[in-house]
Design an enzyme around this catalytic site. Sequence first.
Site, PDB file in Angstrom:
ATOM      1  CE1 TYR A 182      -5.626  10.844 -10.507  1.00 43.57           C
ATOM      2  CE2 TYR A 182      -5.847  12.595 -12.140  1.00 43.57           C
ATOM      3  CZ  TYR A 182      -5.378  11.341 -11.782  1.00 43.57           C
ATOM      4  OH  TYR A 182      -4.655  10.607 -12.696  1.00 43.57           O
TER       5      TYR A 182
ATOM      6  CE  LYS B  97      -2.021  11.124 -10.647  1.00 47.92           C
ATOM      7  NZ  LYS B  97      -1.073  10.015 -10.514  1.00 47.92           N
TER       8      LYS B  97
ATOM      9  CG  ASN C  37       1.449   2.939 -12.654  1.00 48.51           C
ATOM     10  OD1 ASN C  37       1.069   3.601 -13.620  1.00 48.51           O
ATOM     11  ND2 ASN C  37       0.765   1.887 -12.203  1.00 48.51           N
TER      12      ASN C  37
ATOM     13  CB  THR D 292      -6.552   1.590 -17.407  1.00 46.92           C
ATOM     14  OG1 THR D 292      -6.894   2.774 -16.666  1.00 46.92           O
ATOM     15  CG2 THR D 292      -5.319   1.850 -18.245  1.00 46.92           C
TER      16      THR D 292
ATOM     17  CG  ASP E 242      -1.795   1.216   1.308  1.00 49.90           C
ATOM     18  OD1 ASP E 242      -1.530   2.207   0.582  1.00 49.90           O
ATOM     19  OD2 ASP E 242      -2.761   1.192   2.095  1.00 49.90           O
ATOM     20  CB  VAL E 243       1.908   3.657  -2.677  1.00 49.21           C
ATOM     21  CG1 VAL E 243       2.345   2.680  -3.747  1.00 49.21           C
ATOM     22  CG2 VAL E 243       0.531   4.245  -2.973  1.00 49.21           C
TER      23      VAL E 243
HETATM   24  N1  LIG Z   1      -6.111   5.936 -17.115  1.00 49.79           N
HETATM   25  C1  LIG Z   1      -6.022   7.235 -17.290  1.00 49.79           C
HETATM   26  O1  LIG Z   1      -6.784   7.837 -18.081  1.00 49.79           O
HETATM   27  C2  LIG Z   1      -4.953   8.038 -16.578  1.00 49.79           C
HETATM   28  C3  LIG Z   1      -4.679   9.333 -17.033  1.00 49.79           C
HETATM   29  C4  LIG Z   1      -3.670  10.074 -16.428  1.00 49.79           C
HETATM   30  C5  LIG Z   1      -2.959   9.520 -15.382  1.00 49.79           C
HETATM   31  N2  LIG Z   1      -3.248   8.271 -14.947  1.00 49.79           N
HETATM   32  C6  LIG Z   1      -2.428   7.750 -13.853  1.00 49.79           C
HETATM   33  O2  LIG Z   1      -1.792   6.572 -14.299  1.00 49.79           O
HETATM   34  C7  LIG Z   1      -1.522   5.725 -13.173  1.00 49.79           C
HETATM   35  C8  LIG Z   1      -1.997   4.321 -13.474  1.00 49.79           C
HETATM   36  O3  LIG Z   1      -3.394   4.368 -13.662  1.00 49.79           O
HETATM   37  P1  LIG Z   1      -4.206   3.247 -14.479  1.00 49.79           P
HETATM   38  O4  LIG Z   1      -4.894   3.952 -15.563  1.00 49.79           O
HETATM   39  O5  LIG Z   1      -3.333   2.097 -14.784  1.00 49.79           O
HETATM   40  O6  LIG Z   1      -5.252   2.880 -13.320  1.00 49.79           O
HETATM   41  P2  LIG Z   1      -5.830   1.472 -12.822  1.00 49.79           P
HETATM   42  O7  LIG Z   1      -6.922   1.827 -11.888  1.00 49.79           O
HETATM   43  O8  LIG Z   1      -6.118   0.595 -13.997  1.00 49.79           O
HETATM   44  O9  LIG Z   1      -4.609   0.816 -12.025  1.00 49.79           O
HETATM   45  C9  LIG Z   1      -4.161   1.330 -10.802  1.00 49.79           C
HETATM   46  C10 LIG Z   1      -3.418   0.241 -10.034  1.00 49.79           C
HETATM   47  O10 LIG Z   1      -2.984   0.838  -8.797  1.00 49.79           O
HETATM   48  C11 LIG Z   1      -3.294  -0.069  -7.728  1.00 49.79           C
HETATM   49  N3  LIG Z   1      -3.432   0.687  -6.482  1.00 49.79           N
HETATM   50  C12 LIG Z   1      -4.456   1.492  -6.101  1.00 49.79           C
HETATM   51  N4  LIG Z   1      -4.228   1.990  -4.868  1.00 49.79           N
HETATM   52  C13 LIG Z   1      -3.027   1.510  -4.469  1.00 49.79           C
HETATM   53  C14 LIG Z   1      -2.251   1.658  -3.281  1.00 49.79           C
HETATM   54  N5  LIG Z   1      -2.685   2.409  -2.250  1.00 49.79           N
HETATM   55  N6  LIG Z   1      -1.069   1.022  -3.221  1.00 49.79           N
HETATM   56  C15 LIG Z   1      -0.634   0.234  -4.245  1.00 49.79           C
HETATM   57  N7  LIG Z   1      -1.338   0.043  -5.371  1.00 49.79           N
HETATM   58  C16 LIG Z   1      -2.514   0.672  -5.485  1.00 49.79           C
HETATM   59  C17 LIG Z   1      -4.566  -0.765  -8.177  1.00 49.79           C
HETATM   60  O11 LIG Z   1      -4.788  -1.986  -7.489  1.00 49.79           O
HETATM   61  C18 LIG Z   1      -4.297  -0.950  -9.681  1.00 49.79           C
HETATM   62  O12 LIG Z   1      -3.600  -2.154  -9.938  1.00 49.79           O
HETATM   63  C19 LIG Z   1      -2.198   6.405 -11.981  1.00 49.79           C
HETATM   64  O13 LIG Z   1      -1.243   7.138 -11.249  1.00 49.79           O
HETATM   65  C20 LIG Z   1      -3.194   7.351 -12.615  1.00 49.79           C
HETATM   66  O14 LIG Z   1      -3.470   8.454 -11.781  1.00 49.79           O
HETATM   67  C21 LIG Z   1      -4.231   7.515 -15.509  1.00 49.79           C
END
Ligand SMILES: NC(=O)c1ccc[n+]([C@@H]2O[C@H](COP(=O)([O-])OP(=O)(O)OC[C@H]3O[C@@H](n4cnc5c(N)ncnc54)[C@H](O)[C@@H]3O)[C@@H](O)[C@H]2O)c1
Length: 259
Positions: free
Chosen positions: A153, A157, A87, A188, A60-61
Amino acid sequence: MSRFEKQTVLVTGGAGGQGASHVRALHAEGADVVIADIDAERGAGLAAELGDGARFVRLDVSREESWAAAVAETEKAFGALTILVNNAGVQNPPALIESTDRATWTRILDINLTGTFLGIKAAAPALRRAGGGSIINIASTMGIGGTAFYAPYVASKWAVRGLTQTAALELGRDNIRVNAIHPGVVATPFITEPAAGSDAPIADFYSPEPFAVPRLGQPADITALLLFLTSPQAAFITGAEYVIDGGLLLGPALRKEAA
Ligand SMILES: NC(=O)c1ccc[n+]([C@@H]2O[C@H](COP(=O)([O-])OP(=O)(O)OC[C@H]3O[C@@H](n4cnc5c(N)ncnc54)[C@H](O)[C@@H]3O)[C@@H](O)[C@H]2O)c1
């Protein structure tokens, strides 16, 4: 290909979405990978699928003690840690600032911002022990401007950007590079499933049709940039930020017929 041979990479949120794409690609290019996630089922499943050179660690980060154990387990399993990918991230349910409760604000900042801070803090001594390495912080295009209804959020960021630049300054002389990636909208579960506390996913309200590249981003798009930034080809890049959004931040592209 073995661009990442002898590299050990820890990817937070590596069990799904973009993180899993990064894990698969790094492993395919020769890295030992640690999938660090709160989702034990999917994380352990991915590690088992990849086999040799892949481990799942429950992390848990937002918990400092969890970080110490994850870095220790990584070094025990594979030796020196050379790449950290911060990530893991979560989205808040959409709400006006005045309707956002303190608990939601704190939860989002704890994971997205404090989680990244704790990751850098825990990994820096390990990267130094390795003789250097690279850290990637995944921020967002929402960290570049404001976005209504997403204050926690957006704030988290934006703050990751300042943390990235500061870490780059502090760690540069130790041969550790620190960079940020700002994805646009990527296909995703983050956008196809509702955020905790909301009913509808972002995908219900978002269409890429007006933008220069009129499609959703794919995890592989982001992975390609991440692999470049963590590779030796990027040795002169630190403290930098990369927007990868298909032109989202440029705003709508005029249709040809309108010219
Ligand atoms: N998908 C998008 O459109 C998008 C856009 C910009 C930025 N992001 C960023 O990209 C990154 C990855 O997002 P994604 O799209 O793969 O999302 P996702 O929800 O598909 O995956 C997120 C992963 O993080 C894990 N997670 C959640 N809370 C956690 C915690 N406390 N400790 C450890 N792991 C944890 C989840 O179990 C999951 O496996 C994130 O930082 C998100 O903010 C996503």
